[in-house]
Design an enzyme around this catalytic site. Structure first.
Site, short mmCIF file in Angstrom:
data_model
loop_
_atom_site.label_atom_id
_atom_site.label_comp_id
_atom_site.label_asym_id
_atom_site.label_seq_id
_atom_site.Cartn_x
_atom_site.Cartn_y
_atom_site.Cartn_z
N HIS A 1 45.45 43.55 46.47
CA HIS A 1 44.69 43.29 45.26
C HIS A 1 45.38 43.93 44.05
O HIS A 1 45.53 43.30 42.99
CB HIS A 1 43.27 43.83 45.41
CG HIS A 1 42.46 43.75 44.15
ND1 HIS A 1 41.98 42.57 43.64
CD2 HIS A 1 42.04 44.73 43.29
CE1 HIS A 1 41.29 42.80 42.53
NE2 HIS A 1 41.31 44.11 42.29
N LYS B 1 31.60 46.64 34.51
CA LYS B 1 31.31 47.01 35.89
C LYS B 1 29.92 47.62 36.08
O LYS B 1 29.42 47.67 37.21
CB LYS B 1 32.34 48.04 36.39
CG LYS B 1 33.77 47.53 36.44
CD LYS B 1 34.03 46.73 37.69
CE LYS B 1 35.52 46.51 37.88
NZ LYS B 1 35.83 45.91 39.19
#
Length: 435
Positions: A141, A260
């Site tokens: 990732h 987030k």
């Protein structure tokens, strides 16, 4: 292990159950009807009430202490007891629920006071989350995202020396099944020099392993790497929802904030390290030329068996799929073996500066992608930054999530000779923004 060698239970649905056989017995918090939340254990298609079992005098010694601590509306007190009582409770439950249990008739007589169908339960957040930290240990990732911004140098110099992480927002950790509202924030459109405010247009999921902290440490007292695993209470699935366009504008210089903090979803069951032990594995060797961890991050035993082989899956169910009666579509299948740092290394690093960890703190591993496109754990990667939409069997396309989309994550351990161990689901439907 043949079927005859698996642990067998008088709770018939536990025998051969894909998620919750007698070898698993994850803990969580449940309620039914208008009753208060209480601690329970998933076994087959049922939840065993620890409160009812404790009141019936089914436990002794450390197991009784653990059952009492785990019988309330959160598992924090249970987490604080550490590994000894946790293992004692697990062993006692395997005996009590085993097919030759001497307490079988007494337990059956308690009926649904003791064993409640999971389908009749509401599942709650397992613990009060005091602090939440999201790491970045999925190296594929990190490489994939880095390439979007720095094609020639995707990983920053510190990545292979230090477990990167940031402190998230504990107040918006929510249990699987909780709808998630699309967030608003500032974004900067391509070619513009002035930001605009409004709903995120690049809403994404992140496929992560969640780590629940058990016993903590005193402020100023680091947790040594060789003891770090003892401070882990268990594991879950975690979806760290991300507003990519908000993040792109706000993350420099201090990292994620509004992008987030609006929601992170977790699966409701806490799977123990003991249940995962048959699926423990050596940490994959670092590629030639990679630096070795500094001494405070290196333990030979952890390197030999501190990683896990857990299959991770992402499915997407759109509103159109629901209307057409179509099943959710798998869009990624990855594995925890792609973690560049172990769980113990995360714990050791988090505390090395003197940070006080506490029972019920939650870590996220960071997005766990594999090396192939069908193993990518976020849409940012799967669509190459929104440039290549994924095709759905409903005829739809997706670059990022749309309102009404439901993200479903699953995790399961599979190994020849072992019963499968599952985590249950971590799912959430995306609701329209409010602004």
């Amino acid at each position: 292990m043949t079927a005859s060698n698996c642990l067998r239970s008088w709770v018939e649905s536990a025998n051969g159950h894909p998620d919750f056989p007698l070898e698993n017995l994850p803990l969580g918090v449940f309620s039914r009807d208008d009753q208060a939340p209480q601690g329970g254990v998933a076994v087959g298609d049922f939840v065993l009430s620890l409160r009812s079992a404790a009141c019936a005098g089914l436990f002794q010694g450390e197991a009784a202490l653990a059952a009492q601590a785990a019988s309330g509306a959160s598992l924090n007190d249970f987490f604080a007891l550490g590994a000894g009582p946790r293992r004692a409770l697990r062993q006692a439950l395997q005996v009590l629920l085993g097919e030759h249990s001497q307490q079988r008739e007494a337990m059956q007589a308690l009926g649904e006071t003791l064993l409640v169908p999971i389908s009749a339960c509401r599942l709650h957040l397992p613990a009060r989350v005091g602090d939440y930290t999201d790491f970045y240990v999925g190296i594929h990732h990190a490489n994939n995202v880095g390439k979007l911004f720095r094609p020639d140098n995707p990983l920053l110099p510190n990545y292979k020396h230090v477990p990167i992480g940031y402190h998230g927002r504990a107040s918006t950790i929510c249990v699987s099944g909780t709808p998630v509202r699309r967030p608003c924030g500032q974004t900067l459109a391509p070619g513009s020099d002035m930001p605009q405010f409004g709903p995120s247009k690049r809403l994404d999921y992140e496929l992560e392993l969640g780590i629940w902290i058990g016993q903590g440490n005193e402020m100023g007292e680091p947790i040594a790497i060789e003891r770090a695993a003892q401070h882990v209470a268990g594991f879950c699935l975690l979806n760290d929802w991300s507003a990519r366009d908000v993040q792109a504008w706000e993350y420099q210089p201090l990292g994620p904030f509004l992008s987030k903090n609006f929601a992170s979803s977790v699966s409701p069951w806490v799977v123990s390290a003991e249940a995962l032990q048959p699926f423990a594995m050596a940490q994959p060797p670092r590629p030639a030329g990679d630096p070795q961890p500094l001494p405070y991050l290196f333990d030979a035993r952890d390197q030999a068996g501190g990683a896990f082989d857990i299959e991770l899956e992402v499915l997407l169910l759109t509103a159109a799929m629901r209307e057409q009666g179509l099943p959710a579509q798998r869009i990624a299948l990855s594995n925890t073996r792609h973690m560049y740092w172990t769980v113990a290394q995360m714990v050791a690093h988090h505390s090395v500066g003197g940070c006080k960890l506490q029972p019920g703190d939650l870590f996220g591993s960071g997005t766990l992608s594999g090396p192939q496109p069908d193993q990518f754990g976020s849409l940012l990667e799967s669509t190459f930054g929104g440039k290549q939409p994924i095709e759905l069997h409903s005829g739809e396309q997706r670059t990022f999530l749309e309102d009404g989309d439901e993200v479903i994550m699953r995790a399961r351990c599979r190994k020849e000779g072992q019963p499968s161990i599952g985590f249950g689901e971590c799912r959430g439907v995306l609701l329209p923004a409010k602004y």
